[in-house]
Design a protein around this motif. Structure first.
Motif, PDB file in Angstrom:
ATOM      1  N   VAL A  55       0.836  -1.218   0.000  1.00 56.95           N
ATOM      2  CA  VAL A  55       0.000   0.000   0.000  1.00 56.95           C
ATOM      3  C   VAL A  55       0.867   1.264   0.000  1.00 56.95           C
ATOM      4  CG1 VAL A  55      -1.825  -1.184   1.309  1.00 56.95           C
ATOM      5  CG2 VAL A  55      -0.098   0.148   2.539  1.00 56.95           C
ATOM      6  N   SER A  58      -1.277   3.693   7.442  1.00 58.93           N
ATOM      7  CA  SER A  58      -2.315   4.125   8.398  1.00 58.93           C
ATOM      8  C   SER A  58      -3.706   4.002   7.786  1.00 58.93           C
ATOM      9  CB  SER A  58      -2.091   5.574   8.831  1.00 58.93           C
ATOM     10  OG  SER A  58      -0.800   5.701   9.337  1.00 58.93           O
ATOM     11  N   GLU A  59      -3.832   4.385   6.523  1.00 64.46           N
ATOM     12  CA  GLU A  59      -5.124   4.254   5.831  1.00 64.46           C
ATOM     13  C   GLU A  59      -5.556   2.793   5.762  1.00 64.46           C
ATOM     14  OE1 GLU A  59      -7.535   6.291   4.515  1.00 64.46           O
ATOM     15  OE2 GLU A  59      -6.442   7.725   5.778  1.00 64.46           O
ATOM     16  N   GLU A  60      -4.609   1.914   5.423  1.00 60.48           N
ATOM     17  CA  GLU A  60      -4.912   0.493   5.279  1.00 60.48           C
ATOM     18  C   GLU A  60      -5.342  -0.100   6.627  1.00 60.48           C
ATOM     19  OE1 GLU A  60      -5.097  -1.113   2.442  1.00 60.48           O
ATOM     20  OE2 GLU A  60      -5.459  -3.127   3.271  1.00 60.48           O
ATOM     21  N   LYS A 112      -7.026   1.152   8.934  1.00 64.27           N
ATOM     22  CA  LYS A 112      -8.431   1.477   9.246  1.00 64.27           C
ATOM     23  C   LYS A 112      -9.394   0.435   8.686  1.00 64.27           C
ATOM     24  CE  LYS A 112      -7.704   6.478   9.164  1.00 64.27           C
ATOM     25  NZ  LYS A 112      -7.790   7.625   8.247  1.00 64.27           N
ATOM     26  N   LYS A 113      -8.966  -0.265   7.618  1.00 67.48           N
ATOM     27  CA  LYS A 113      -9.863  -1.236   6.973  1.00 67.48           C
ATOM     28  C   LYS A 113      -9.941  -2.567   7.706  1.00 67.48           C
ATOM     29  CE  LYS A 113      -8.455   0.253   2.363  1.00 67.48           C
ATOM     30  NZ  LYS A 113      -7.703  -0.250   1.213  1.00 67.48           N
ATOM     31  N   HIS A 114      -9.040  -2.799   8.667  1.00 67.49           N
ATOM     32  CA  HIS A 114      -8.953  -4.135   9.274  1.00 67.49           C
ATOM     33  C   HIS A 114      -9.160  -4.065  10.775  1.00 67.49           C
ATOM     34  CE1 HIS A 114      -7.349  -5.557   5.444  1.00 67.49           C
ATOM     35  NE2 HIS A 114      -6.637  -4.457   5.430  1.00 67.49           N
ATOM     36  N   LYS A 115     -10.242  -4.661  11.234  1.00 67.32           N
ATOM     37  CA  LYS A 115     -10.510  -4.672  12.684  1.00 67.32           C
ATOM     38  C   LYS A 115     -10.276  -6.091  13.218  1.00 67.32           C
ATOM     39  CE  LYS A 115     -12.267  -0.427  12.747  1.00 67.32           C
ATOM     40  NZ  LYS A 115     -11.108   0.390  12.440  1.00 67.32           N
ATOM     41  N   LYS A 160      -7.722  -7.921  13.840  1.00 69.79           N
ATOM     42  CA  LYS A 160      -6.753  -8.814  13.187  1.00 69.79           C
ATOM     43  C   LYS A 160      -5.387  -8.618  13.824  1.00 69.79           C
ATOM     44  CE  LYS A 160      -8.671  -9.209   8.523  1.00 69.79           C
ATOM     45  NZ  LYS A 160      -8.586  -8.641   7.173  1.00 69.79           N
TER      46      LYS A 160
END
Ligand code: AMP
Ligand code: MG
Length: 328
Positions: free
Chosen positions: A240, A244-246, A248-251, A253
């Motif tokens: 990526v 930091s942006e990426e 945000k997409k993964h909770k 984990k």
């Protein structure tokens, strides 16, 4: 366990019996055998589980030995060997008839280089034959840059790893072929395009990080380091621009992060590696594969890798990361 040893005489003895030795180079560890031994070369393909259409690089002890391997040396090839050998640059040239077809996957050209590692140069000087030495890893996985990486992969399947310490450059050689007398880059590698262009002028790149089309998938690639998924961790890995942006997409984990130089803090980061705090691409390249090996061992759900600046060795690093993050 194979023997991890610094004993060059022992490596000579094993190679003389047509068996394999893993050898250190400045790029990555190689799985080496006598190019003229059918038994040794078959063993290389079997041990790595490497498809036979994927030709091998021939390692020689000096540029003076090149005419034994190739029958024609364009002027620009001579300039390149003068500038970069011993070193991480491989040339693909018309082969001598003595070079076995199994080495070249039936092609009329052969890939050859002089590696820049004192132990392996000493070894080559003591052998009566050049060595074929693809990277010492199972086909498609992360290349090894320490003797331990090799041993972790192969255990008893090989007799000996010649331990030359961690590889200084850490990424495979740059491969250059020729169209007529004009050089073309087949694979990005540890010698940067900028360094090459300083010697031979502007150079075409035949195979950068583009998705292969159907015909490329069906036919043997020009340079098989160009297969789409390669150098890959077994953990799901994404490349990526902004970690930091990426994140945000993964909770919920367990996430591992590989960054170039900047520190990143976030609750879901279970393991992180910054490869060069001083923003040095050479240092980053030398640590890249070891970082991927380490991340792959942490039982993570996901590895997030930051794209590197796209110049000099950053281009090579991005090429490898792009292949490492193609999903199977
Ligand atoms: P490695 O597994 O890193 O040693 O990769 C060896 C690479 O050398 C292969 O993946 C090919 O890309 C390249 N290579 C070897 N022989 C040839 C050849 N005759 N023509 C083009 N590329 C070659
Ligand atoms: Mg390889």
């Amino acid at each position: 366990m194979s023997i991890i040893s610094k004993d060059i005489s022992k490596a000579v003895a094993i190679l003389n019996t047509e068996e394999l030795v893993a050898i250190p180079t400045e790029t990555v560890y190689g799985l080496a055998g006598n190019i003229f031994s059918k038994k040794a070369i078959q063993l290389i393909f079997e041990t790595k589980n490497r498809p036979f259409f994927n030709p091998l690089i021939v390692h020689i002890h000096s540029a003076e030995q090149l005419p034994e391997i190739v029958r024609y040396i364009p002027e620009k090839a001579k300039l390149l060997t003068d500038a970069f050998w011993p070193g991480p640059l491989t040339l693909v040239l018309p082969k001598q008839s003595t070079i076995p077809d199994i080495i070249t996957a039936g092609k009329d050209t052969v890939a050859v280089r002089v590696p820049n590692h004192p132990m392996t140069l000493a070894l080559l000087n003591r052998l009566d034959f050049p060595l074929a030495a693809p990277s010492a890893n199972p086909f498609g996985s992360i290349s090894p840059t320490t003797a331990k990486h090799v041993n972790d992969y192969f255990k008893d399947a090989i007799q000996m790893v010649l331990d030359g310490g961690p590889c200084h450059r850490g990424i495979e050689s740059t491969i250059i072929g020729f169209k007529g007398d004009d050089p073309i880059i087949y694979r990005l590698g540890s010698t940067s395009i900028e360094a090459i262009e300083a010697i031979v002028g502007p150079i075409a790149i035949k195979n950068t990080v583009t998705e292969p089309n159907q015909s490329q998938k069906e036919h043997a690639p020009e340079a098989p380091g160009m297969l789409e998924r390669h150098y890959a961790p077994s953990t799901v890995t994404v490349l990526v621009n902004d970690i930091s942006e990426e994140l945000k997409k993964h909770k919920n984990k367990r996430i591992g992060v590989l960054a170039f130089h900047s520190a990143i803090d976030h609750d879901s980061i279970a393991f992180k590696i910054i490869v060069s705090k001083r923003k040095d691409l050479l240092e980053a390249a030398s640590k890249l594969y070891d970082a991927l090996h380490q991340l792959d061992k942490q039982n993570l759900d996901l590895i997030i890798v930051e794209r590197f600046p796209n110049f000099d060795l950053g281009k090579t690093i991005n090429d490898r990361l792009q292949r490492a993050t193609v999903q199977p």
